[in-house]
Design a protein around this motif. Structure first.
Motif, PDB file in Angstrom:
ATOM      1  N   LYS A 140       5.473  63.634  48.770  1.00 21.43           N
ATOM      2  CA  LYS A 140       4.609  62.444  48.694  1.00 21.43           C
ATOM      3  C   LYS A 140       3.161  62.906  48.480  1.00 21.43           C
ATOM      4  O   LYS A 140       2.926  64.013  48.039  1.00 21.43           O
ATOM      5  CB  LYS A 140       4.773  61.608  49.967  1.00 21.43           C
ATOM      6  CG  LYS A 140       6.177  61.021  50.121  1.00 21.43           C
ATOM      7  CD  LYS A 140       6.460  59.996  49.051  1.00 21.43           C
ATOM      8  CE  LYS A 140       7.864  59.442  49.149  1.00 21.43           C
ATOM      9  NZ  LYS A 140       8.206  58.600  47.997  1.00 21.43           N
ATOM     10  N   ARG A 174       2.797  46.800  39.500  1.00 22.21           N
ATOM     11  CA  ARG A 174       3.772  46.213  38.578  1.00 22.21           C
ATOM     12  C   ARG A 174       3.267  44.923  37.951  1.00 22.21           C
ATOM     13  O   ARG A 174       3.535  44.633  36.779  1.00 22.21           O
ATOM     14  CB  ARG A 174       5.098  45.982  39.312  1.00 22.21           C
ATOM     15  CG  ARG A 174       5.828  47.305  39.621  1.00 22.21           C
ATOM     16  CD  ARG A 174       6.772  47.127  40.805  1.00 22.21           C
ATOM     17  NE  ARG A 174       7.657  48.260  41.015  1.00 22.21           N
ATOM     18  CZ  ARG A 174       7.333  49.374  41.686  1.00 22.21           C
ATOM     19  NH1 ARG A 174       6.118  49.515  42.189  1.00 22.21           N
ATOM     20  NH2 ARG A 174       8.209  50.330  41.856  1.00 22.21           N
ATOM     21  N   SER A 230       2.838  48.349  45.664  1.00 22.81           N
ATOM     22  CA  SER A 230       3.896  48.442  44.641  1.00 22.81           C
ATOM     23  C   SER A 230       3.873  47.228  43.721  1.00 22.81           C
ATOM     24  O   SER A 230       3.977  47.349  42.498  1.00 22.81           O
ATOM     25  CB  SER A 230       5.266  48.525  45.310  1.00 22.81           C
ATOM     26  OG  SER A 230       5.379  49.707  46.046  1.00 22.81           O
ATOM     27  N   ASP A 252       7.768  55.142  53.268  1.00 22.90           N
ATOM     28  CA  ASP A 252       6.336  55.389  53.471  1.00 22.90           C
ATOM     29  C   ASP A 252       5.912  55.224  54.928  1.00 22.90           C
ATOM     30  O   ASP A 252       4.749  55.448  55.265  1.00 22.90           O
ATOM     31  CB  ASP A 252       5.509  54.447  52.588  1.00 22.90           C
ATOM     32  CG  ASP A 252       5.655  54.800  51.113  1.00 22.90           C
ATOM     33  OD1 ASP A 252       5.975  55.968  50.804  1.00 22.90           O
ATOM     34  OD2 ASP A 252       5.463  53.903  50.266  1.00 22.90           O
TER      35      ASP A 252
HETATM   36  C1  S3P Z   1       6.849  53.358  45.330  1.00 20.10           C
HETATM   37  C2  S3P Z   1       8.003  54.011  45.586  1.00 20.10           C
HETATM   38  C3  S3P Z   1       8.131  55.057  46.609  1.00 20.10           C
HETATM   39  C4  S3P Z   1       6.978  55.046  47.591  1.00 20.10           C
HETATM   40  C5  S3P Z   1       5.652  54.877  46.915  1.00 20.10           C
HETATM   41  C6  S3P Z   1       5.626  53.585  46.114  1.00 20.10           C
HETATM   42  C7  S3P Z   1       6.819  52.365  44.240  1.00 20.10           C
HETATM   43  O1  S3P Z   1       8.183  56.317  45.975  1.00 20.10           O
HETATM   44  O2  S3P Z   1       6.974  56.227  48.357  1.00 20.10           O
HETATM   45  O3  S3P Z   1       4.608  54.853  47.857  1.00 20.10           O
HETATM   46  O4  S3P Z   1       5.895  51.529  44.187  1.00 20.10           O
HETATM   47  O5  S3P Z   1       7.730  52.399  43.413  1.00 20.10           O
HETATM   48  P1  S3P Z   1       9.557  56.869  45.368  1.00 20.10           P
HETATM   49  O6  S3P Z   1      10.040  55.876  44.420  1.00 20.10           O
HETATM   50  O7  S3P Z   1       9.213  58.134  44.656  1.00 20.10           O
HETATM   51  O8  S3P Z   1      10.446  57.088  46.562  1.00 20.10           O
END
Ligand code: S3P
Length: 448
Positions: A352, A31, A27, A325
């Motif tokens: 997912k 970003r 994540s 996750d």
């Molecule tokens: C993530 C948010 C999550 C997660 C994904 C990564 C992110 O999804 O399941 O693996 O980096 O913002 P959601 O925001 O759809 O719940």
């Protein structure tokens, strides 16, 4: 460079021992690249996840005009174009398997007066994109999507995006981030209201790059994130912590293989990500933290994990966003605990990389575990020790990296070997997984 293995088998062996570091947080990596691409000047990123998902985001940002390079020192350098400065890509953007890459970049491009076409692999093309299209249309972008609001999608962005106030219909950091990234190039204040907090890396990194972000509370106590649009983002240095979602796999393996003791160093422990650890500890897991520190607003620690008996629990549904996750690996672990583990309020798992509720229920069921599949959850009857591994079963990972790793970990402690097809998907988030696990003594082998 790790070996690509399409089909692997995991089997029981000696206790796992040693110290490892897992790759960078997925994540945060997405970003950091995106905000670097929106700053004028050079940002440096240390510990970027070099998995296929993040590399796809880097490639898309290059197509938008950012200069992104990996140095021989493994440091990534991003020379950005500035907020509002994206160029029209000359080709279709392929985000591969990455829902985060696709949704965040849809947000980013919605507020630029350019047209882009997004696609992805067969898994990503099944995933719902309406959830980001709806608020981004309110901001003024136009979309042409495949039936069901899916990829491929053409985005006709606008230079005159309107700031909105958007209440999230589901707790999702991806939707929140898409709206905030669009809000970067809208005048005035864009606000996202989240009744249940989701991971806040976007907020942290926006501030780190110099944007004005305030976090408050709405009348009903929901979290309110307000962003002042059109900032001049400043290039920064970002240190990416180890991904807690990747650390979950060696942690689970060490809990399950008798006699194991491992240390996973430098794991990001953002409270909106770390709820798996609370859950495992409630199940009786012996996980201790060492060397807790704070790096750029993100808590980090080394985790020492020792094998031991686990008991089933009911996982509080409100915990789901902070371990969303981690349910696949938790489901695998639950098969080894005593008693039932009940997981509810996890309907989001159905959209997912695969339908993770079905994928875990089907795979565990095929191996001989008693599983009840609920519309929004799973109930798993544990075996109080090594879980069954019915012969001749090959787990289908449904193009989902976390399903693949969950069943490989399961196989490391089960009554017999477990075969898993589709392990090449592991490259999306955890390059070098098999090698890293082998370094701890795990038996994961390619099957031809
Ligand atoms: C993530 C948010 C999550 C997660 C994904 C990564 C992110 O999804 O399941 O693996 O980096 O913002 P959601 O925001 O759809 O719940």
């Amino acid at each position: 460079m790790s070996v690509k293995i399409a089909h692997s088998a995991a089997s029981h062996g000696a206790p796992l021992q040693g110290e490892i570091a897992v790759p960078g947080d997925k994540s945060i990596s997405h970003r950091a690249l995106i905000l670097g691409a929106l700053s004028v000047g050079e940002s440096t990123i240390h510990g970027l996840l070099e998995g296929a998902d993040v590399l796809a985001t880097a490639q898309a940002l290059r197509a938008y005009g950012a200069d992104i390079r990996r140095g021989s020192d493994a440091v990534w350098r991003v020379n950005g174009v500035g907020v509002g400065g994206l160029m029209t890509p000359s080709d279709i953007l392929d985000l591969g398997n990455s829902g985060t890459g696709a949704r965040l970049l849809l947000g980013l491009t919605a507020a630029h007066g350019i047209t882009s076409i997004f696609t992805g692999d067969a898994s990503l093309r099944q995933r719902p994109m309406e959830r980001v299209i709806t608020p981004l249309q309110q901001m003024g972008a136009r979309f042409e999507a495949a039936p069901g609001g899916r990829l491929p999608i053409t985005v006709i962005g606008t230079n005159r995006a309107m700031p909105i106030e958007y209440r999230l219909p589901v707790p999702s950091a991806q939707i929140k981030s898409a709206v905030l990234l669009a809000g970067l190039n809208a005048p005035g204040c864009t606000a996202v209201i989240e009744p249940r907090p989701s991971r806040d890396h976007t907020e942290h990194l926006l501030r780190h790059f110099g944007a004005e972000v305030t976090i408050g509370s709405d009348d009903d106590g929901a979290r309110r994130i307000s962003l002042t649009g059109r900032p001049e983002l400043q290039p920064q240095t970002v240190a990416v912590p180890g991904d807690p979602s990747s650390a979950a796999f060696p942690i689970a393996a060490a809990l399950l293989v008798p006699g194991s003791e491992i240390t996973v160093t430098g794991v990001g422990l953002n409270p909106l990500r770390a709820a798996l650890l609370d859950t495992l500890r409630e199940m009786g897991a012996r996980i201790t933290e060492r060397n807790r520190r704070q790096d750029q607003g993100e808590p980090i620690a080394d985790l020492v994990v020792r094998a031991g008996p686990l008991r089933g629990i009911e996982v509080p549904g409100e915990r789901a966003p902070a371990m969303i996750d981690e349910y696949p690996i938790l489901a695998a672990v639950a098969a080894f605990a005593s008693g039932a583990t009940v997981m509810r309020g996890i309907g989001e798992l159905r959209v997912k990389e695969s339908d993770r509720i079905s994928a875990m229920a089907n795979g565990l069921g095929a191996l001989g575990v008693q599983v009840e599949e609920l519309e929004d959850g799973l109930i798993i009857q544990g075996h109080d020790g090594p879980a069954p591994a019915a012969k001749g079963v090959c787990i289908n990972t449904e193009m989902d990296h976390r399903i693949a790793m969950s069943f490989l970990v399961y196989g490391l402690a089960a009554q017999g070997p477990v075969q898993v097809a589709g392990c090449e998907m592991i490259e999306t988030s955890f390059p070098g997984f098999s090698e890293l696990m082998a370094g701890l003594g795990a038996h994961i082998e390619a099957v031809s």
